[in-house]
Scaffold this motif. Structure first.
Motif, short mmCIF file in Angstrom:
data_model
loop_
_atom_site.label_atom_id
_atom_site.label_comp_id
_atom_site.label_asym_id
_atom_site.label_seq_id
_atom_site.Cartn_x
_atom_site.Cartn_y
_atom_site.Cartn_z
N ASP A 1 125.86 95.49 26.97
CA ASP A 1 125.32 95.66 25.61
C ASP A 1 125.72 97.01 25.04
OD1 ASP A 1 124.14 93.19 25.65
OD2 ASP A 1 122.11 93.94 26.07
N ASP A 2 125.65 98.06 25.87
CA ASP A 2 126.05 99.39 25.42
C ASP A 2 127.52 99.43 25.06
OD1 ASP A 2 123.48 100.26 25.80
OD2 ASP A 2 123.90 101.31 27.70
N VAL A 3 128.37 98.76 25.87
CA VAL A 3 129.80 98.72 25.60
C VAL A 3 130.07 98.00 24.28
CG1 VAL A 3 132.01 97.77 26.40
CG2 VAL A 3 130.51 98.96 28.00
N GLU B 1 117.55 93.07 39.11
CA GLU B 1 117.66 94.43 38.55
C GLU B 1 119.12 94.79 38.30
OE1 GLU B 1 116.42 97.78 36.86
OE2 GLU B 1 115.07 96.23 37.62
N PHE B 2 119.99 94.42 39.24
CA PHE B 2 121.41 94.70 39.09
C PHE B 2 121.98 93.96 37.89
CE2 PHE B 2 125.92 93.94 40.13
CZ PHE B 2 126.34 95.25 40.28
N GLN B 3 121.62 92.70 37.73
CA GLN B 3 122.10 91.92 36.58
C GLN B 3 121.57 92.50 35.28
OE1 GLN B 3 120.82 87.93 37.54
NE2 GLN B 3 122.87 87.34 38.23
N LYS B 4 120.33 92.94 35.30
CA LYS B 4 119.74 93.56 34.11
C LYS B 4 120.50 94.83 33.74
CE LYS B 4 115.05 94.41 32.51
NZ LYS B 4 113.68 94.63 32.96
N GLN B 5 120.83 95.62 34.73
CA GLN B 5 121.59 96.85 34.48
C GLN B 5 122.99 96.51 33.95
OE1 GLN B 5 121.55 99.14 38.09
NE2 GLN B 5 119.44 99.83 37.80
#
Length: 135
Positions: A125-127, A115-119
């Motif tokens: 991706d957002d950056v 989950e942490f890696q996904k976040q």
């Protein structure tokens, strides 16, 4: 969950200690049995067949008493073996409980890492997306 795991480990150590006590009692009885055997052998060697009838009678009574002690020890050992088997089963169950909780903890940790890696990937991706819009 860590508190429960600590509790289960404590229960396991207590069960192992109880099993250790029973095993120590069994070892003491085995030592008594060995001592009885040594006494019987040494008494046999000490007196020859030429001894008088009184000595032979006393020796026979002594052997009878040693045999009674031996039987008592064997009875006590049989009872302790049953108790030891019960304690072994308790230890097995405790170990199983600890193992289940450790596995659950490990799985939760892996899940958290995913989950942490996904976040992190989403943030990256957002950056990247934000940078591409600025350009």
């Amino acid at each position: 969950m860590e508190k429960i795991l600590e509790l289960r480990r404590f229960e396991q150590s207590q069960a192992e200690a109880e099993l250790g006590k029973v095993n120590a009692q069994i070892a003491q009885i085995q030592q008594k049995l060995e001592a009885i055997a040594v006494k019987k052998i040494s008494s046999t060697k000490e007196f020859n067949t030429d001894s008088n009838i009184m000595v032979m009678n006393q020796l026979q009574n002594y052997f009878y008493m040693l045999d009674q002690k031996k039987e008592e020890c064997l009875e006590e050992m049989a009872k302790l073996e049953l108790v030891a088997e019960e304690k072994r089963e308790v230890v097995r169950k405790c170990m199983q409980n600890v193992k289940v909780l450790e596995k659950l903890k490990e799985n939760k940790l892996k899940e958290w890492h995913k989950e942490f890696q996904k976040q992190e990937e989403n943030v990256m991706d957002d950056v990247v997306t934000a940078q591409s819009y600025r350009e």
